[in-house]
Design a protein around this motif. Structure first.
Motif, PDB file in Angstrom:
ATOM      1  N   PHE A  90      36.686  64.054  22.772  1.00  0.00           N
ATOM      2  CA  PHE A  90      36.945  65.232  21.951  1.00  0.00           C
ATOM      3  C   PHE A  90      35.759  65.657  21.085  1.00  0.00           C
ATOM      4  N   VAL A  91      34.686  64.866  21.069  1.00  0.00           N
ATOM      5  CA  VAL A  91      33.491  65.255  20.314  1.00  0.00           C
ATOM      6  C   VAL A  91      32.317  65.515  21.249  1.00  0.00           C
ATOM      7  N   VAL A  92      31.939  64.507  22.034  1.00  0.00           N
ATOM      8  CA  VAL A  92      30.734  64.604  22.855  1.00  0.00           C
ATOM      9  C   VAL A  92      30.898  65.641  23.961  1.00  0.00           C
ATOM     10  N   LEU A 118      28.598  62.915  14.428  1.00  0.00           N
ATOM     11  CA  LEU A 118      29.785  62.441  15.123  1.00  0.00           C
ATOM     12  C   LEU A 118      29.495  62.073  16.575  1.00  0.00           C
ATOM     13  N   LYS A 119      28.566  62.798  17.180  1.00  0.00           N
ATOM     14  CA  LYS A 119      28.228  62.531  18.574  1.00  0.00           C
ATOM     15  C   LYS A 119      27.607  61.144  18.723  1.00  0.00           C
ATOM     16  N   LEU A 120      26.641  60.819  17.873  1.00  0.00           N
ATOM     17  CA  LEU A 120      26.025  59.506  17.951  1.00  0.00           C
ATOM     18  C   LEU A 120      26.990  58.420  17.487  1.00  0.00           C
ATOM     19  N   PHE A 121      27.809  58.722  16.502  1.00  0.00           N
ATOM     20  CA  PHE A 121      28.808  57.764  16.016  1.00  0.00           C
ATOM     21  C   PHE A 121      29.770  57.372  17.134  1.00  0.00           C
ATOM     22  N   ALA A 122      30.227  58.337  17.909  1.00  0.00           N
ATOM     23  CA  ALA A 122      31.148  58.044  19.013  1.00  0.00           C
ATOM     24  C   ALA A 122      30.480  57.173  20.068  1.00  0.00           C
ATOM     25  N   MET A 123      29.218  57.449  20.386  1.00  0.00           N
ATOM     26  CA  MET A 123      28.516  56.674  21.393  1.00  0.00           C
ATOM     27  C   MET A 123      28.249  55.254  20.906  1.00  0.00           C
ATOM     28  N   GLN A 124      27.886  55.102  19.634  1.00  0.00           N
ATOM     29  CA  GLN A 124      27.666  53.770  19.081  1.00  0.00           C
ATOM     30  C   GLN A 124      28.961  52.965  19.061  1.00  0.00           C
ATOM     31  N   ALA A 125      30.050  53.588  18.627  1.00  0.00           N
ATOM     32  CA  ALA A 125      31.324  52.877  18.547  1.00  0.00           C
ATOM     33  C   ALA A 125      31.788  52.407  19.918  1.00  0.00           C
ATOM     34  N   SER A 126      31.635  53.246  20.924  1.00  0.00           N
ATOM     35  CA  SER A 126      32.047  52.879  22.274  1.00  0.00           C
ATOM     36  C   SER A 126      31.294  51.647  22.759  1.00  0.00           C
ATOM     37  N   ALA A 127      29.988  51.574  22.482  1.00  0.00           N
ATOM     38  CA  ALA A 127      29.189  50.422  22.919  1.00  0.00           C
ATOM     39  C   ALA A 127      29.526  49.173  22.113  1.00  0.00           C
ATOM     40  N   PHE A 128      29.668  49.301  20.810  1.00  0.00           N
ATOM     41  CA  PHE A 128      29.907  48.127  19.968  1.00  0.00           C
ATOM     42  C   PHE A 128      31.291  47.519  20.200  1.00  0.00           C
ATOM     43  N   ILE A 129      32.277  48.341  20.507  1.00  0.00           N
ATOM     44  CA  ILE A 129      33.610  47.791  20.766  1.00  0.00           C
ATOM     45  C   ILE A 129      33.620  46.979  22.055  1.00  0.00           C
ATOM     46  N   LEU A 130      32.828  47.389  23.037  1.00  0.00           N
ATOM     47  CA  LEU A 130      32.683  46.570  24.240  1.00  0.00           C
ATOM     48  C   LEU A 130      32.038  45.230  23.903  1.00  0.00           C
ATOM     49  N   VAL A 131      31.131  45.224  22.936  1.00  0.00           N
ATOM     50  CA  VAL A 131      30.539  43.968  22.483  1.00  0.00           C
ATOM     51  C   VAL A 131      31.598  43.066  21.862  1.00  0.00           C
ATOM     52  N   VAL A 132      32.458  43.645  21.022  1.00  0.00           N
ATOM     53  CA  VAL A 132      33.522  42.871  20.391  1.00  0.00           C
ATOM     54  C   VAL A 132      34.462  42.285  21.446  1.00  0.00           C
ATOM     55  N   ILE A 133      34.814  43.078  22.442  1.00  0.00           N
ATOM     56  CA  ILE A 133      35.682  42.594  23.514  1.00  0.00           C
ATOM     57  C   ILE A 133      35.015  41.434  24.256  1.00  0.00           C
ATOM     58  N   VAL A 305      26.467  63.672  33.369  1.00  0.00           N
ATOM     59  CA  VAL A 305      27.871  63.735  33.779  1.00  0.00           C
ATOM     60  C   VAL A 305      28.325  62.371  34.282  1.00  0.00           C
ATOM     61  N   PHE A 306      27.468  61.696  35.056  1.00  0.00           N
ATOM     62  CA  PHE A 306      27.810  60.369  35.561  1.00  0.00           C
ATOM     63  C   PHE A 306      28.023  59.388  34.410  1.00  0.00           C
ATOM     64  N   GLY A 307      27.222  59.488  33.345  1.00  0.00           N
ATOM     65  CA  GLY A 307      27.411  58.628  32.189  1.00  0.00           C
ATOM     66  C   GLY A 307      28.752  58.868  31.516  1.00  0.00           C
ATOM     67  N   ASN A 308      29.154  60.124  31.390  1.00  0.00           N
ATOM     68  CA  ASN A 308      30.437  60.441  30.755  1.00  0.00           C
ATOM     69  C   ASN A 308      31.622  60.012  31.612  1.00  0.00           C
ATOM     70  N   LEU A 309      31.392  59.751  32.884  1.00  0.00           N
ATOM     71  CA  LEU A 309      32.469  59.251  33.746  1.00  0.00           C
ATOM     72  C   LEU A 309      33.013  57.925  33.233  1.00  0.00           C
ATOM     73  N   ASN A 310      32.199  57.183  32.505  1.00  0.00           N
ATOM     74  CA  ASN A 310      32.638  55.904  31.948  1.00  0.00           C
ATOM     75  C   ASN A 310      33.862  56.064  31.053  1.00  0.00           C
ATOM     76  N   THR A 311      33.947  57.191  30.347  1.00  0.00           N
ATOM     77  CA  THR A 311      35.077  57.436  29.446  1.00  0.00           C
ATOM     78  C   THR A 311      36.392  57.518  30.204  1.00  0.00           C
ATOM     79  N   CYS A 312      36.350  58.010  31.431  1.00  0.00           N
ATOM     80  CA  CYS A 312      37.561  58.108  32.249  1.00  0.00           C
ATOM     81  C   CYS A 312      37.905  56.789  32.915  1.00  0.00           C
TER      82      CYS A 312
END
Length: 369
Positions: A90-92, A118-133, A305-312
């Motif tokens: 909903f941001v990027v 917000l765009k960079l915040f969303a990308m950072q959060a997505s990567a860091f949460i994978l680290v936590v997992i 576009v291929f990078g954003n496919l990760n979100t799906c």
């Protein structure tokens, strides 16, 4: 220079004019909405619909569906992953699509700063949460008897992940601004003039690249490397007859936990596969900026576009490994297409679980370890 090639400015996250050392404004040629950019916008719109529907479904399932029975320390992880993916959705995605259509910036200075943050915040959060997992899976496999502290530990790690994302994205609020070129009647959201030296901009970009991709990749690689080494060592001990508690090498770790481990490995690999080409191309342009002019425009758009496919992919992978999520989707579809009674949480939890022998990490209490 076309705005569409601008997407390779990875961490400033703005069009191609986003540089402190752009050509003189008097010699600068405004970008245009090219055919390649139009295809990119169409592809992003399709990904937006898929990502929004699938991640909202995942969030609803874990929050109030059968996914509520997910182990207490895993549930916040999946909720955070879905939330980060929804921020990307909903941001990027909308920002990228609208910006490509309008070409120039019409949102004013304050919105320029906020949306780039917000765009960079969303990308950072997505990567860091994978680290936590990844860290959670490492601890669950290497220290299975320490399950009682897992919930509290994961809450702390998630708090750190979100806080770091907020902190690392905050410079966007100061380096971005809306600049108007009076001679061309053109306004753009850029970092022009924010860096007094070219090396300062390069250092900033490299720092963001390191925190956004290199550090998460190294941590995740280390975690799953240790897990694989642990499983191999256990398997060797079993074959040597040193383990009397397991019947075979296939029982090194519980099946439900192994299923969740496989799911998280696939999620991490998807992140790496989707974003690595885009990041590598961006690094190439940092050191050889002239290649920006000769590389086909569709290459830049295709990799983004291929990078954003990760979100799906995240909710699809979760659904593949989690029968409860598929059951929630089936119940929702029945309600939407004729079932008069809504799929309430009580109805979902009252229905029979997966067949015997089909272990579901979302409903198995064993995974709480």
């Amino acid at each position: 220079m076309s705005q569409n090639r601008s997407s390779l400015r990875l961490f400033s996250l703005a069009p191609a004019t986003n540089t402190s050392h752009s050509p003189p404004m008097s010699d600068w040629e405004p970008p245009s909405f090219t055919r390649a950019a139009q295809i990119r916008v169409g592809a992003i719109f399709v990904l937006f619909l898929l990502a929004a529907c699938s991640n909202l479904a995942l969030l609803a399932s874990v929050w109030c569906g059968r996914g509520r029975r997910l182990a207490s320390h895993l549930r916040p992880l999946m909720l955070s992953l879905a939330s980060a993916d929804l921020m990307m959705t909903f941001v990027v995605m909308p920002l990228d699509a609208v910006w490509n259509v309008t070409v120039q910036w019409y949102g004013g200075d304050a919105l320029c700063k906020l949306l780039c943050f917000l765009k960079l915040f969303a990308m950072q959060a997505s990567a860091f949460i994978l680290v936590v997992i990844s860290l959670d899976r490492q601890h669950a496999i290497l220290y299975p008897l320490d399950a009682l502290r897992a919930h509290r530990r994961n809450r702390h790690m998630l708090l750190i992940a979100w806080s770091l994302s907020l902190l690392l994205a905050s410079p966007q609020l100061f380096i971005f601004r809306a600049i108007r070129v009076e001679a061309l009647d053109f306004t753009q959201c850029v970092t022009h003039g924010s860096f007094s030296r070219h090396w300062q901009e390069t250092l900033y970009n490299m720092f963001q690249f390191t925190t956004l991709y290199i550090v998460p990749l190294l941590v995740m690689t280390c975690c799953y490397g240790r897990i694989l080494l642990h499983i191999h060592q256990q398997h060797v001990r079993d074959k040597a007859g040193e383990s009397y508690l397991r019947r075979s090498g296939t029982d090194i770790i519980p099946k439900a936990r192994m299923k969740t481990l496989k799911m998280t490995v696939v999620i991490v690999l998807t992140f790496v596969v989707c974003w690595t080409p885009y990041y590598l191309l961006g690094i190439w342009y940092w050191f050889q900026p002239d290649m920006l002019q000769v590389t086909p425009e569709y290459v830049h758009h295709g990799l983004f576009v291929f990078g954003n496919l990760n979100t799906c992919c995240d909710p699809v992978i979760y659904g593949f490994y989690t029968p409860s999520f598929r059951a929630d989707l089936a119940a929702c579809c029945r309600w939407m297409f004729g079932d008069p009674s809504p799929p309430s949480p009580n109805r979902l939890s009252a229905r029979p679980g997966p067949p015997r022998g089909e272990l579901d990490p979302a409903t198995s209490n064993q995974e709480a370890k």
